[in-house]
Scaffold this motif. Structure first.
Motif, PDB file in Angstrom:
ATOM      1  N   PHE A 217       0.833  -1.210   0.000  1.00  0.00           N
ATOM      2  CA  PHE A 217       0.000   0.000   0.000  1.00  0.00           C
ATOM      3  C   PHE A 217       0.869   1.263   0.000  1.00  0.00           C
ATOM      4  O   PHE A 217       0.608   2.208  -0.750  1.00  0.00           O
ATOM      5  N   SER A 218       1.875   1.281   0.849  1.00  0.00           N
ATOM      6  CA  SER A 218       2.739   2.467   0.925  1.00  0.00           C
ATOM      7  C   SER A 218       3.484   2.682  -0.385  1.00  0.00           C
ATOM      8  O   SER A 218       3.697   3.832  -0.814  1.00  0.00           O
ATOM      9  N   GLN A 219       3.852   1.579  -1.049  1.00  0.00           N
ATOM     10  CA  GLN A 219       4.546   1.693  -2.340  1.00  0.00           C
ATOM     11  C   GLN A 219       3.634   2.257  -3.425  1.00  0.00           C
ATOM     12  O   GLN A 219       4.106   2.766  -4.444  1.00  0.00           O
ATOM     13  N   ASN A 220       2.339   2.159  -3.196  1.00  0.00           N
ATOM     14  CA  ASN A 220       1.374   2.678  -4.172  1.00  0.00           C
ATOM     15  C   ASN A 220       0.656   3.920  -3.646  1.00  0.00           C
ATOM     16  O   ASN A 220      -0.435   4.257  -4.116  1.00  0.00           O
ATOM     17  N   ASN A 221       1.288   4.562  -2.642  1.00  0.00           N
ATOM     18  CA  ASN A 221       0.773   5.826  -2.092  1.00  0.00           C
ATOM     19  C   ASN A 221      -0.662   5.706  -1.572  1.00  0.00           C
ATOM     20  O   ASN A 221      -1.514   6.564  -1.812  1.00  0.00           O
ATOM     21  N   MET A 222      -0.916   4.613  -0.865  1.00  0.00           N
ATOM     22  CA  MET A 222      -2.230   4.394  -0.257  1.00  0.00           C
ATOM     23  C   MET A 222      -2.061   4.136   1.231  1.00  0.00           C
ATOM     24  O   MET A 222      -1.086   3.502   1.655  1.00  0.00           O
ATOM     25  N   ASP A 223      -3.016   4.629   2.016  1.00  0.00           N
ATOM     26  CA  ASP A 223      -3.035   4.294   3.429  1.00  0.00           C
ATOM     27  C   ASP A 223      -3.450   2.832   3.581  1.00  0.00           C
ATOM     28  O   ASP A 223      -4.427   2.389   2.955  1.00  0.00           O
ATOM     29  N   ALA A 224      -2.716   2.112   4.391  1.00  0.00           N
ATOM     30  CA  ALA A 224      -3.007   0.683   4.551  1.00  0.00           C
ATOM     31  C   ALA A 224      -4.259   0.493   5.405  1.00  0.00           C
ATOM     32  O   ALA A 224      -4.358   1.044   6.505  1.00  0.00           O
ATOM     33  N   PRO A 225      -5.226  -0.277   4.912  1.00  0.00           N
ATOM     34  CA  PRO A 225      -6.408  -0.586   5.719  1.00  0.00           C
ATOM     35  C   PRO A 225      -6.095  -1.754   6.652  1.00  0.00           C
ATOM     36  O   PRO A 225      -4.969  -2.268   6.656  1.00  0.00           O
ATOM     37  N   GLN A 226      -7.061  -2.169   7.439  1.00  0.00           N
ATOM     38  CA  GLN A 226      -6.882  -3.364   8.253  1.00  0.00           C
ATOM     39  C   GLN A 226      -6.815  -4.568   7.323  1.00  0.00           C
ATOM     40  O   GLN A 226      -7.639  -4.723   6.421  1.00  0.00           O
ATOM     41  N   ILE A 227      -5.837  -5.419   7.536  1.00  0.00           N
ATOM     42  CA  ILE A 227      -5.651  -6.611   6.709  1.00  0.00           C
ATOM     43  C   ILE A 227      -5.879  -7.842   7.589  1.00  0.00           C
ATOM     44  O   ILE A 227      -5.302  -7.952   8.680  1.00  0.00           O
ATOM     45  N   PHE A 228      -6.693  -8.749   7.107  1.00  0.00           N
ATOM     46  CA  PHE A 228      -7.070  -9.921   7.895  1.00  0.00           C
ATOM     47  C   PHE A 228      -6.332 -11.150   7.374  1.00  0.00           C
ATOM     48  O   PHE A 228      -6.505 -11.548   6.220  1.00  0.00           O
ATOM     49  N   LEU A 229      -5.491 -11.718   8.222  1.00  0.00           N
ATOM     50  CA  LEU A 229      -4.752 -12.932   7.871  1.00  0.00           C
ATOM     51  C   LEU A 229      -5.588 -14.139   8.293  1.00  0.00           C
ATOM     52  O   LEU A 229      -5.942 -14.264   9.466  1.00  0.00           O
ATOM     53  N   ILE A 230      -5.892 -15.020   7.345  1.00  0.00           N
ATOM     54  CA  ILE A 230      -6.767 -16.144   7.683  1.00  0.00           C
ATOM     55  C   ILE A 230      -6.284 -17.439   7.035  1.00  0.00           C
ATOM     56  O   ILE A 230      -5.452 -17.443   6.122  1.00  0.00           O
ATOM     57  N   SER A 231      -6.844 -18.526   7.521  1.00  0.00           N
ATOM     58  CA  SER A 231      -6.712 -19.839   6.891  1.00  0.00           C
ATOM     59  C   SER A 231      -8.121 -20.352   6.657  1.00  0.00           C
ATOM     60  O   SER A 231      -8.915 -20.437   7.595  1.00  0.00           O
ATOM     61  N   ASN A 232      -8.443 -20.702   5.423  1.00  0.00           N
ATOM     62  CA  ASN A 232      -9.776 -21.199   5.117  1.00  0.00           C
ATOM     63  C   ASN A 232     -10.060 -22.553   5.758  1.00  0.00           C
ATOM     64  O   ASN A 232     -11.221 -22.943   5.901  1.00  0.00           O
ATOM     65  N   SER A 233      -9.013 -23.263   6.147  1.00  0.00           N
ATOM     66  CA  SER A 233      -9.200 -24.590   6.747  1.00  0.00           C
ATOM     67  C   SER A 233      -9.148 -24.556   8.272  1.00  0.00           C
ATOM     68  O   SER A 233      -9.461 -25.555   8.924  1.00  0.00           O
ATOM     69  N   ASN A 234      -8.733 -23.425   8.848  1.00  0.00           N
ATOM     70  CA  ASN A 234      -8.674 -23.285  10.307  1.00  0.00           C
ATOM     71  C   ASN A 234      -9.276 -21.930  10.697  1.00  0.00           C
ATOM     72  O   ASN A 234      -8.552 -20.981  10.994  1.00  0.00           O
ATOM     73  N   LEU A 235     -10.595 -21.867  10.707  1.00  0.00           N
ATOM     74  CA  LEU A 235     -11.255 -20.574  10.861  1.00  0.00           C
ATOM     75  C   LEU A 235     -11.053 -19.940  12.230  1.00  0.00           C
ATOM     76  O   LEU A 235     -11.054 -18.712  12.346  1.00  0.00           O
ATOM     77  N   SER A 236     -10.902 -20.743  13.258  1.00  0.00           N
ATOM     78  CA  SER A 236     -10.779 -20.171  14.597  1.00  0.00           C
ATOM     79  C   SER A 236      -9.402 -19.558  14.836  1.00  0.00           C
ATOM     80  O   SER A 236      -9.212 -18.788  15.773  1.00  0.00           O
ATOM     81  N   ASP A 237      -8.430 -19.905  13.987  1.00  0.00           N
ATOM     82  CA  ASP A 237      -7.080 -19.354  14.121  1.00  0.00           C
ATOM     83  C   ASP A 237      -6.972 -18.024  13.370  1.00  0.00           C
ATOM     84  O   ASP A 237      -7.784 -17.697  12.519  1.00  0.00           O
ATOM     85  N   TYR A 238      -5.943 -17.268  13.715  1.00  0.00           N
ATOM     86  CA  TYR A 238      -5.601 -16.052  12.998  1.00  0.00           C
ATOM     87  C   TYR A 238      -6.712 -14.998  13.111  1.00  0.00           C
ATOM     88  O   TYR A 238      -7.301 -14.849  14.163  1.00  0.00           O
ATOM     89  N   ASP A 239      -7.027 -14.294  12.000  1.00  0.00           N
ATOM     90  CA  ASP A 239      -7.896 -13.108  12.078  1.00  0.00           C
ATOM     91  C   ASP A 239      -9.328 -13.339  11.626  1.00  0.00           C
ATOM     92  O   ASP A 239     -10.089 -12.370  11.507  1.00  0.00           O
ATOM     93  N   PHE A 240      -9.708 -14.582  11.354  1.00  0.00           N
ATOM     94  CA  PHE A 240     -11.075 -14.797  10.858  1.00  0.00           C
ATOM     95  C   PHE A 240     -12.132 -14.314  11.855  1.00  0.00           C
ATOM     96  O   PHE A 240     -13.074 -13.619  11.452  1.00  0.00           O
ATOM     97  N   PRO A 241     -12.024 -14.612  13.155  1.00  0.00           N
ATOM     98  CA  PRO A 241     -13.017 -14.078  14.102  1.00  0.00           C
ATOM     99  C   PRO A 241     -13.050 -12.550  14.129  1.00  0.00           C
ATOM    100  O   PRO A 241     -14.117 -11.952  14.271  1.00  0.00           O
ATOM    101  N   VAL A 242     -11.885 -11.921  13.977  1.00  0.00           N
ATOM    102  CA  VAL A 242     -11.823 -10.456  13.965  1.00  0.00           C
ATOM    103  C   VAL A 242     -12.532  -9.909  12.725  1.00  0.00           C
ATOM    104  O   VAL A 242     -13.250  -8.901  12.788  1.00  0.00           O
ATOM    105  N   LEU A 243     -12.329 -10.578  11.600  1.00  0.00           N
ATOM    106  CA  LEU A 243     -13.005 -10.181  10.365  1.00  0.00           C
ATOM    107  C   LEU A 243     -14.516 -10.253  10.537  1.00  0.00           C
ATOM    108  O   LEU A 243     -15.241  -9.329  10.141  1.00  0.00           O
ATOM    109  N   MET A 244     -15.012 -11.334  11.139  1.00  0.00           N
ATOM    110  CA  MET A 244     -16.451 -11.481  11.329  1.00  0.00           C
ATOM    111  C   MET A 244     -17.000 -10.386  12.255  1.00  0.00           C
ATOM    112  O   MET A 244     -18.063  -9.817  12.004  1.00  0.00           O
TER     113      MET A 244
END
Length: 408
Positions: A217-244
């Motif tokens: 984002f910074s390389q393209n002159n954009m403010d970085a939004p919130q980015i959600f790191l997830i695994s489609n096979s392990n929904l309870s891990d990482y940022d999937f609950p935060v995304l929901m």
């Protein structure tokens, strides 16, 4: 069966209901399933004693909640895991009938709708991949009917490309929300662990993945939004609950209810969120019923029992503790289904245990219910017994879902 209030008692009961209604929705702020202006309108009618008008507003609000569509667009480059993400949101296995097609080649050549199996008002659209030499964001959005969607989810399995960032700019210009999702982080962690087994640091690797995305984002002159790191096979891990959580908060109030009910039981807070949403729906139905001057009946009629069976089964399906869900859970976890059924209580709620009748179960529950909730939920003496039984069913099914989550 029913009895109309006198004018005096009608005003008194309407006042009691108004204060109870107001108190209840003050304790349900972030998770409200009807807009604040609707709540204000109901309270105003109750204050003035306009029973029919208040009833009409509640009836229309409930109808709107049941029927309002929720439409989500999932886009990004082919191979990023868009289809897997859609299947995960729908709680559908890749090989199940009706699943979004998953493959290593570009499987989505045109936009394809997928209904949620339990919430028919929720549709997820798998959009064509954006990797093309002649890609123009505005043309792409017009081609996929951008105005239809509540929001866009932009999915990537690597760093976000300039095409995806240009697409985000166009979506924002057209006054729609978008969310960046970085998939397959579990595979990245596995690969990093294999390559650097002695120095592997899980949190450090996740931070590196996040930083790599932000740098784009910074390389393209954009403010970085919130980015959600997830695994489609392990929904309870990482940022999937935060995304929901984020999607729930950003949706209009009347769309939150069915979206919350669509979410998988991946964490206890997710289960609690469903419980609060359904509790509000029962409360609104009970208020509407009370405004029609239906007074408590001495017994529970046969027709009531049949309707209660339907409600109980509906709650069990929504919380994934129905017989079909238990069979799938038993197969996935390699635990006998009979063992799972012994852990839960909801299948047996309408059965009599020895001399315990349904009415006696209700009385025992009401004692706990009143002491636990205290004010607003305990004051509705004009609610029919069937509504209190729905609260009993909902509480029991919610606890069953948590018990199975802890076990599995």
């Amino acid at each position: 069966m029913g009895q109309l209030f006198s004018d005096t008692s009608k005003n008194e009961d309407c006042g009691d209901l108004e204060s109870s209604f107001t108190a209840y929705f003050k304790i349900n702020t972030e998770s409200k399933i009807i807009p604040q202006e609707t709540i204000d309108s109901i309270e105003l009618h109750l204050t003035k004693g306009n029973i029919q008008e208040a009833n009409s507003v509640i009836r229309d609000a409930l109808k709107n909640i049941d029927n309002v569509p929720i439409t989500i667009a999932v886009t990004g480059e082919s191979g990023a895991g868009k289809s897997s993400f859609i299947n995960a949101l729908r709680g559908v296995e890749p090989e199940e009938e009706g699943a979004a097609e998953v493959g290593v080649v570009a499987t989505t050549m045109r936009r394809t709708p997928y209904k949620h199996p339990k919430i028919q008002t929720l549709t997820l659209w798998d959009l064509p991949g954006i990797e093309t030499v002649n890609f123009l964001p505005k043309d792409y959005l017009e081609k996929v009917n951008f105005q239809e969607y509540d929001f866009f989810i932009i999915v990537s399995a690597t760093r976000f490309t300039k095409l995806e960032l240009d697409l985000a700019k166009a979506i924002r210009f057209m006054k729609k929300n978008y969310y960046f999702v970085r998939t397959k982080v579990d595979l990245d962690l596995d690969n990093e662990k294999k390559c650097n087994s002695h120095t592997f640091d899980r949190e450090k690797t996740l931070q590196q993945i996040r930083s790599m995305c932000v740098n784009t984002f910074s390389q393209n002159n954009m403010d970085a939004p919130q980015i959600f790191l997830i695994s489609n096979s392990n929904l309870s891990d990482y940022d999937f609950p935060v995304l929901m959580d984020t999607l729930v908060k950003d949706l209009p109030a009347q769309k939150r209810h069915n979206f919350m009910l669509s979410l998988a039981n991946i964490t206890e807070p997710a289960i609690d969120r469903k419980h609060k949403s359904l509790q509000q729906a029962i409360w609104l139905e009970a208020c509407k019923d009370a405004l029609l001057a239906t007074v408590p009946v001495v017994g529970i009629l046969r027709d009531d029992v049949e309707k209660l069976k339907e409600k109980l089964n509906h709650y069990r399906v929504l919380f994934g503790v129905d017989d079909a869900s238990l069979e799938v859970m038993a197969k996935d976890s390699q635990v006998p289904v009979e063992q799972l059924k012994k852990m839960i209580k909801s299948p047996y709620l309408l059965e009599t245990e020895g001399k315990t009748t349904l009415g006696e179960k209700l009385l025992k529950y009401l004692e706990r219910f009143s002491s636990a909730t205290g004010g607003p939920l305990a004051t509705g003496l004009y609610f029919r017994k069937t509504f209190y039984l729905q609260f009993l069913f909902l509480d029991t099914v919610t606890e069953d879902a948590k018990v199975l989550l802890r076990q599995i």
